[in-house]
Design a protein around this motif. Structure first.
Motif, PDB file in Angstrom:
ATOM      1  N   MET A   1       0.823  -1.191   0.000  1.00  0.00           N
ATOM      2  CA  MET A   1       0.000   0.000   0.000  1.00  0.00           C
ATOM      3  C   MET A   1       0.872   1.263   0.000  1.00  0.00           C
ATOM      4  O   MET A   1       0.552   2.227  -0.662  1.00  0.00           O
ATOM      5  CB  MET A   1      -0.922  -0.055   1.222  1.00  0.00           C
ATOM      6  CG  MET A   1      -1.978   0.998   1.198  1.00  0.00           C
ATOM      7  SD  MET A   1      -3.112   0.672  -0.142  1.00  0.00           S
ATOM      8  CE  MET A   1      -4.547   1.396   0.467  1.00  0.00           C
ATOM      9  N   LYS A   2       1.958   1.203   0.822  1.00  0.00           N
ATOM     10  CA  LYS A   2       2.859   2.344   0.910  1.00  0.00           C
ATOM     11  C   LYS A   2       3.540   2.601  -0.431  1.00  0.00           C
ATOM     12  O   LYS A   2       3.676   3.745  -0.857  1.00  0.00           O
ATOM     13  CB  LYS A   2       3.897   2.065   1.991  1.00  0.00           C
ATOM     14  CG  LYS A   2       4.837   3.209   2.245  1.00  0.00           C
ATOM     15  CD  LYS A   2       5.795   2.857   3.366  1.00  0.00           C
ATOM     16  CE  LYS A   2       6.742   4.004   3.597  1.00  0.00           C
ATOM     17  NZ  LYS A   2       7.686   3.706   4.650  1.00  0.00           N
ATOM     18  N   LEU A   3       3.929   1.542  -1.108  1.00  0.00           N
ATOM     19  CA  LEU A   3       4.573   1.666  -2.413  1.00  0.00           C
ATOM     20  C   LEU A   3       3.619   2.283  -3.431  1.00  0.00           C
ATOM     21  O   LEU A   3       4.017   3.107  -4.256  1.00  0.00           O
ATOM     22  CB  LEU A   3       5.060   0.292  -2.884  1.00  0.00           C
ATOM     23  CG  LEU A   3       5.774   0.262  -4.229  1.00  0.00           C
ATOM     24  CD1 LEU A   3       7.037   1.128  -4.180  1.00  0.00           C
ATOM     25  CD2 LEU A   3       6.137  -1.158  -4.609  1.00  0.00           C
ATOM     26  N   LYS A   4       2.358   1.883  -3.344  1.00  0.00           N
ATOM     27  CA  LYS A   4       1.346   2.404  -4.265  1.00  0.00           C
ATOM     28  C   LYS A   4       1.188   3.916  -4.073  1.00  0.00           C
ATOM     29  O   LYS A   4       1.117   4.677  -5.046  1.00  0.00           O
ATOM     30  CB  LYS A   4       0.019   1.698  -3.999  1.00  0.00           C
ATOM     31  CG  LYS A   4      -0.904   1.645  -5.179  1.00  0.00           C
ATOM     32  CD  LYS A   4      -2.203   0.986  -4.785  1.00  0.00           C
ATOM     33  CE  LYS A   4      -2.458  -0.241  -5.574  1.00  0.00           C
ATOM     34  NZ  LYS A   4      -3.783  -0.807  -5.319  1.00  0.00           N
ATOM     35  N   LYS A   5       1.159   4.378  -2.823  1.00  0.00           N
ATOM     36  CA  LYS A   5       1.013   5.809  -2.533  1.00  0.00           C
ATOM     37  C   LYS A   5       2.235   6.585  -3.021  1.00  0.00           C
ATOM     38  O   LYS A   5       2.099   7.668  -3.599  1.00  0.00           O
ATOM     39  CB  LYS A   5       0.821   6.022  -1.033  1.00  0.00           C
ATOM     40  CG  LYS A   5      -0.534   5.611  -0.528  1.00  0.00           C
ATOM     41  CD  LYS A   5      -0.643   5.872   0.961  1.00  0.00           C
ATOM     42  CE  LYS A   5      -1.985   5.376   1.493  1.00  0.00           C
ATOM     43  NZ  LYS A   5      -2.091   5.582   2.942  1.00  0.00           N
ATOM     44  N   LEU A   6       3.419   6.044  -2.795  1.00  0.00           N
ATOM     45  CA  LEU A   6       4.632   6.711  -3.259  1.00  0.00           C
ATOM     46  C   LEU A   6       4.679   6.796  -4.781  1.00  0.00           C
ATOM     47  O   LEU A   6       5.090   7.808  -5.348  1.00  0.00           O
ATOM     48  CB  LEU A   6       5.867   5.985  -2.728  1.00  0.00           C
ATOM     49  CG  LEU A   6       6.183   6.164  -1.250  1.00  0.00           C
ATOM     50  CD1 LEU A   6       7.346   5.272  -0.852  1.00  0.00           C
ATOM     51  CD2 LEU A   6       6.516   7.614  -0.957  1.00  0.00           C
ATOM     52  N   LEU A   7       4.254   5.729  -5.431  1.00  0.00           N
ATOM     53  CA  LEU A   7       4.228   5.707  -6.893  1.00  0.00           C
ATOM     54  C   LEU A   7       3.263   6.754  -7.439  1.00  0.00           C
ATOM     55  O   LEU A   7       3.597   7.503  -8.370  1.00  0.00           O
ATOM     56  CB  LEU A   7       3.855   4.310  -7.394  1.00  0.00           C
ATOM     57  CG  LEU A   7       3.847   4.119  -8.903  1.00  0.00           C
ATOM     58  CD1 LEU A   7       5.236   4.341  -9.480  1.00  0.00           C
ATOM     59  CD2 LEU A   7       3.345   2.739  -9.263  1.00  0.00           C
ATOM     60  N   VAL A 170       6.594  17.797   1.743  1.00  0.00           N
ATOM     61  CA  VAL A 170       7.005  17.888   3.143  1.00  0.00           C
ATOM     62  C   VAL A 170       5.782  17.867   4.048  1.00  0.00           C
ATOM     63  O   VAL A 170       5.760  17.179   5.079  1.00  0.00           O
ATOM     64  CB  VAL A 170       7.863  19.157   3.377  1.00  0.00           C
ATOM     65  CG1 VAL A 170       8.071  19.416   4.857  1.00  0.00           C
ATOM     66  CG2 VAL A 170       9.197  19.022   2.661  1.00  0.00           C
ATOM     67  N   ALA A 171       4.742  18.610   3.663  1.00  0.00           N
ATOM     68  CA  ALA A 171       3.512  18.631   4.464  1.00  0.00           C
ATOM     69  C   ALA A 171       2.886  17.240   4.524  1.00  0.00           C
ATOM     70  O   ALA A 171       2.408  16.807   5.586  1.00  0.00           O
ATOM     71  CB  ALA A 171       2.527  19.642   3.885  1.00  0.00           C
ATOM     72  N   CYS A 172       2.865  16.524   3.405  1.00  0.00           N
ATOM     73  CA  CYS A 172       2.323  15.157   3.390  1.00  0.00           C
ATOM     74  C   CYS A 172       3.141  14.251   4.311  1.00  0.00           C
ATOM     75  O   CYS A 172       2.579  13.431   5.052  1.00  0.00           O
ATOM     76  CB  CYS A 172       2.331  14.581   1.969  1.00  0.00           C
ATOM     77  SG  CYS A 172       1.106  15.297   0.886  1.00  0.00           S
TER      78      CYS A 172
END
Length: 185
Positions: A1-7, A170-172
């Motif tokens: 899930m984290k990879l998907k958000k970063l992508l 940065v805010a995210c």
């Protein structure tokens, strides 16, 4: 899930950066348009009218009403000097010199120095910064003038968008780290 958000975040950033350079079409003010109209009505060949229009549209400073009036008056004087002649090559030497003086006076109104070389039948116009605005050989009516236009890239918009994106990232990151901290406590 984290990879998907970063992508998704990375792709969105790349897409925004690719769209950051925009082009704006320069427009003429009413005073600048009056100069173009006067040139057209005076019978100036379309190629030269287009060059004048491009210069006025691309110039950072707008022509004032007083400058436009002065330029239009000089165009009218040059038209009177030319009479019914429609080709520069058909003008007498005196007519060419008088028209060159009229063009020089008109150019001075907006900071352009116009010089005429009678032996080469050429006109050169240089702006206040020293950049050549127009360099034309007038031996025949079919010889097109060469316009040298200063161009370049303005990166201010791109830098501003990148800065906003960096602040958003940065805010995210801060929001995500606060959320994780709250979940772990």
């Amino acid at each position: 899930m984290k990879l998907k958000k970063l992508l998704v975040c990375g792709l969105a950033t790349v897409m925004l950066m690719s769209m950051s350079l925009t082009a704006f079409a320069a427009t003429l003010t009413a005073d600048e348009q009056s100069i173009i109209t006067t040139l057209t009505n005076a019978g100036v060949p379309a190629q030269y009218v287009t060059q004048a229009q491009n210069y006025l549209a691309g110039n950072a400073t707008d022509v004032t009403a007083a400058q436009a009036t002065s330029i239009n008056a000089q165009i009218a004087v040059a038209k009177t000097t030319a009479g019914s002649v429609t080709s520069f090559a058909a003008l007498t030497t005196d007519q060419k010199n008088t028209i060159a003086a009229d063009l020089s006076t008109a150019g001075q109104a907006i900071g352009i120095t116009v010089t005429f070389d009678a032996t080469a039948n050429s006109i050169k116009a240089v702006d206040a910064s020293g950049a050549t605005v127009l360099s034309a050989s007038l031996d025949t009516a079919t010889t097109p003038a060469t316009v040298i236009k200063a161009t370049g890239v303005n990166m201010n918009t791109t830098i501003a968008i990148i800065a906003v994106l960096a602040m958003a990232l940065v805010a995210c990151g801060v929001v995500v780290s606060k959320k994780r901290f709250a979940e772990n406590v």
